[in-house]
Design a protein around this motif. Structure first.
Motif, PDB file in Angstrom:
ATOM      1  N   GLU A   6       0.907  -1.174   0.004  1.00  0.00           N
ATOM      2  CA  GLU A   6       0.122  -0.043  -0.025  1.00  0.00           C
ATOM      3  C   GLU A   6       0.801   1.087   0.055  1.00  0.00           C
ATOM      4  O   GLU A   6       1.912   1.282   0.530  1.00  0.00           O
ATOM      5  N   SER A   7       0.277   2.609  -0.741  1.00  0.00           N
ATOM      6  CA  SER A   7       0.847   3.537  -0.162  1.00  0.00           C
ATOM      7  C   SER A   7      -0.276   4.547  -0.529  1.00  0.00           C
ATOM      8  O   SER A   7      -1.355   4.569  -0.712  1.00  0.00           O
ATOM      9  N   GLY A   8       0.353   5.760  -0.070  1.00  0.00           N
ATOM     10  CA  GLY A   8      -0.609   7.122  -0.341  1.00  0.00           C
ATOM     11  C   GLY A   8      -1.382   7.719   1.008  1.00  0.00           C
ATOM     12  O   GLY A   8      -1.915   8.722   0.971  1.00  0.00           O
ATOM     13  N   GLY A   9      -0.887   7.102   2.142  1.00  0.00           N
ATOM     14  CA  GLY A   9      -1.283   7.551   3.187  1.00  0.00           C
ATOM     15  C   GLY A   9      -0.758   8.703   3.732  1.00  0.00           C
ATOM     16  O   GLY A   9       0.187   9.429   3.030  1.00  0.00           O
ATOM     17  N   GLY A  10      -1.391   9.447   4.676  1.00  0.00           N
ATOM     18  CA  GLY A  10      -0.522  10.653   5.144  1.00  0.00           C
ATOM     19  C   GLY A  10      -1.491  11.450   6.093  1.00  0.00           C
ATOM     20  O   GLY A  10      -2.388  10.778   6.642  1.00  0.00           O
ATOM     21  N   LEU A  11      -1.255  12.819   6.219  1.00  0.00           N
ATOM     22  CA  LEU A  11      -2.037  13.629   7.355  1.00  0.00           C
ATOM     23  C   LEU A  11      -2.748  14.755   6.400  1.00  0.00           C
ATOM     24  O   LEU A  11      -2.361  15.330   5.465  1.00  0.00           O
ATOM     25  N   VAL A  12      -4.222  14.595   6.639  1.00  0.00           N
ATOM     26  CA  VAL A  12      -4.981  15.583   6.029  1.00  0.00           C
ATOM     27  C   VAL A  12      -5.999  16.061   7.011  1.00  0.00           C
ATOM     28  O   VAL A  12      -6.397  15.491   7.817  1.00  0.00           O
ATOM     29  N   ARG A  19      -5.793   9.651  -1.881  1.00  0.00           N
ATOM     30  CA  ARG A  19      -6.001   8.428  -2.653  1.00  0.00           C
ATOM     31  C   ARG A  19      -5.212   7.506  -2.004  1.00  0.00           C
ATOM     32  O   ARG A  19      -3.714   7.718  -2.500  1.00  0.00           O
ATOM     33  N   LEU A  20      -5.359   6.214  -1.846  1.00  0.00           N
ATOM     34  CA  LEU A  20      -4.587   5.135  -1.551  1.00  0.00           C
ATOM     35  C   LEU A  20      -4.449   4.122  -2.711  1.00  0.00           C
ATOM     36  O   LEU A  20      -5.189   4.005  -3.652  1.00  0.00           O
ATOM     37  N   SER A  21      -3.190   3.854  -2.795  1.00  0.00           N
ATOM     38  CA  SER A  21      -2.735   2.812  -4.003  1.00  0.00           C
ATOM     39  C   SER A  21      -2.546   1.573  -3.323  1.00  0.00           C
ATOM     40  O   SER A  21      -1.853   1.474  -2.153  1.00  0.00           O
ATOM     41  N   CYS A  22      -2.570   0.321  -4.180  1.00  0.00           N
ATOM     42  CA  CYS A  22      -2.106  -0.763  -3.623  1.00  0.00           C
ATOM     43  C   CYS A  22      -1.710  -1.686  -4.875  1.00  0.00           C
ATOM     44  O   CYS A  22      -2.477  -1.751  -5.782  1.00  0.00           O
ATOM     45  N   ALA A  23      -0.401  -1.944  -4.778  1.00  0.00           N
ATOM     46  CA  ALA A  23       0.391  -2.667  -5.924  1.00  0.00           C
ATOM     47  C   ALA A  23       0.284  -4.086  -5.625  1.00  0.00           C
ATOM     48  O   ALA A  23       0.856  -4.421  -4.516  1.00  0.00           O
ATOM     49  N   VAL A  24       0.091  -5.038  -6.561  1.00  0.00           N
ATOM     50  CA  VAL A  24       0.000  -6.279  -6.382  1.00  0.00           C
ATOM     51  C   VAL A  24       0.768  -7.207  -7.289  1.00  0.00           C
ATOM     52  O   VAL A  24       0.760  -6.763  -8.560  1.00  0.00           O
ATOM     53  N   ALA A  92      -6.837   5.940  10.825  1.00  0.00           N
ATOM     54  CA  ALA A  92      -6.387   4.419  11.066  1.00  0.00           C
ATOM     55  C   ALA A  92      -5.252   4.042  10.125  1.00  0.00           C
ATOM     56  O   ALA A  92      -4.851   4.673   9.279  1.00  0.00           O
ATOM     57  N   VAL A  93      -4.766   2.838  10.394  1.00  0.00           N
ATOM     58  CA  VAL A  93      -3.884   2.208   9.372  1.00  0.00           C
ATOM     59  C   VAL A  93      -4.786   1.292   8.349  1.00  0.00           C
ATOM     60  O   VAL A  93      -5.572   0.397   8.925  1.00  0.00           O
ATOM     61  N   TYR A  94      -4.530   1.601   7.015  1.00  0.00           N
ATOM     62  CA  TYR A  94      -5.471   1.049   5.940  1.00  0.00           C
ATOM     63  C   TYR A  94      -4.720  -0.040   5.442  1.00  0.00           C
ATOM     64  O   TYR A  94      -3.435   0.131   5.149  1.00  0.00           O
ATOM     65  N   TRP A 113      -1.979  -9.801   2.552  1.00  0.00           N
ATOM     66  CA  TRP A 113      -2.089  -8.659   3.246  1.00  0.00           C
ATOM     67  C   TRP A 113      -0.873  -7.867   3.105  1.00  0.00           C
ATOM     68  O   TRP A 113       0.200  -8.278   2.982  1.00  0.00           O
ATOM     69  N   GLY A 114      -1.131  -6.455   2.859  1.00  0.00           N
ATOM     70  CA  GLY A 114      -0.100  -5.529   2.892  1.00  0.00           C
ATOM     71  C   GLY A 114       0.532  -5.310   4.217  1.00  0.00           C
ATOM     72  O   GLY A 114      -0.123  -5.559   5.107  1.00  0.00           O
ATOM     73  N   GLN A 115       1.227  -4.362   4.281  1.00  0.00           N
ATOM     74  CA  GLN A 115       1.983  -3.945   5.622  1.00  0.00           C
ATOM     75  C   GLN A 115       1.006  -2.769   6.176  1.00  0.00           C
ATOM     76  O   GLN A 115       1.314  -2.368   7.417  1.00  0.00           O
ATOM     77  N   GLY A 116       0.236  -1.929   5.201  1.00  0.00           N
ATOM     78  CA  GLY A 116      -0.530  -1.077   5.913  1.00  0.00           C
ATOM     79  C   GLY A 116       0.094   0.399   5.513  1.00  0.00           C
ATOM     80  O   GLY A 116       1.226   0.450   5.464  1.00  0.00           O
ATOM     81  N   THR A 117      -0.797   1.343   5.516  1.00  0.00           N
ATOM     82  CA  THR A 117      -0.353   2.866   5.175  1.00  0.00           C
ATOM     83  C   THR A 117      -1.151   3.567   6.327  1.00  0.00           C
ATOM     84  O   THR A 117      -2.465   3.553   6.423  1.00  0.00           O
ATOM     85  N   GLN A 118      -0.651   4.403   7.003  1.00  0.00           N
ATOM     86  CA  GLN A 118      -1.392   5.369   7.919  1.00  0.00           C
ATOM     87  C   GLN A 118      -2.047   6.492   7.418  1.00  0.00           C
ATOM     88  O   GLN A 118      -1.413   7.090   6.693  1.00  0.00           O
ATOM     89  N   VAL A 119      -3.210   6.705   7.710  1.00  0.00           N
ATOM     90  CA  VAL A 119      -4.032   7.728   7.505  1.00  0.00           C
ATOM     91  C   VAL A 119      -4.513   8.584   8.536  1.00  0.00           C
ATOM     92  O   VAL A 119      -4.877   7.861   9.548  1.00  0.00           O
ATOM     93  N   THR A 120      -4.157   9.795   8.678  1.00  0.00           N
ATOM     94  CA  THR A 120      -4.534  10.658  10.056  1.00  0.00           C
ATOM     95  C   THR A 120      -5.180  11.768   9.683  1.00  0.00           C
ATOM     96  O   THR A 120      -4.873  12.375   8.712  1.00  0.00           O
ATOM     97  N   VAL A 121      -6.594  12.006  10.098  1.00  0.00           N
ATOM     98  CA  VAL A 121      -7.358  13.177   9.834  1.00  0.00           C
ATOM     99  C   VAL A 121      -7.581  14.268  10.729  1.00  0.00           C
ATOM    100  O   VAL A 121      -7.780  13.597  12.040  1.00  0.00           O
ATOM    101  N   SER A 122      -7.081  15.288  10.714  1.00  0.00           N
ATOM    102  CA  SER A 122      -6.960  16.192  11.817  1.00  0.00           C
ATOM    103  C   SER A 122      -8.321  17.071  11.921  1.00  0.00           C
ATOM    104  O   SER A 122      -8.732  17.187  10.814  1.00  0.00           O
ATOM    105  N   SER A 123      -8.786  17.423  12.812  1.00  0.00           N
ATOM    106  CA  SER A 123     -10.165  18.144  13.171  1.00  0.00           C
ATOM    107  C   SER A 123      -9.810  19.594  13.113  1.00  0.00           C
ATOM    108  O   SER A 123      -8.658  20.082  12.904  1.00  0.00           O
TER     109      SER A 123
END
Length: 123
Positions: A6-12, A19-24, A92-94, A113-123
């Motif tokens: 997985e890739s594409g996680g981050g802080l928003v 947009r998360l991507s997953c390469a197989v 969460a970790v996606y 399963w992939g290793q996961g990518t962190q998504v953090t949404v700030s208020s």
């Protein structure tokens, strides 16, 4: 063996998009339905979205329906999760996962399963 990354996680900020991507790789991508799951800190892993091997069927958790869109590009052996109108509770970790059977909401039916990518949404 199937390798999932997985890739594409981050802080928003809340209301934003990611947009998360997953390469197989490793096996015939079109043999697999794909799923997205997430796990927030201190909580159990939960289903987010799934897409059939052909890409013609999708399913979403109620919590993300209308905000998230799952898609796949079989030519690129990739699956995507477009996340709009993000909320702090989406933090969460996606994880991306591959399933040789049909689309499923059950994590135990996914083989790789992939290793996961962190998504953090700030208020």
């Amino acid at each position: 063996q199937v390798h999932v990354v997985e890739s594409g996680g981050g802080l928003v900020q809340a209301g934003g998009s990611l947009r998360l991507s997953c390469a197989v790789s490793g096996r015939t991508f079109t043999d697999y339905a794909m799923g997205w799951f997430r796990q927030a800190l201190g909580k159990e892993r939960e289903f987010v979205a799934t897409i059939s091997a052909s890409g013609t069927a999708t399913d979403y958790a109620d919590s993300v329906k209308g905000r998230f869109t799952v898609s796949r590009d079989n030519a690129k052996s990739a699956v995507y999760l477009q996340m709009n109108s993000l909320k702090p509770e989406d933090t969460a970790v996606y994880y991306c996962a591959a399933n040789r059977l049909l689309t499923s909401r059950r994590d135990y039916e996914y083989d790789y399963w992939g290793q996961g990518t962190q998504v953090t949404v700030s208020s």
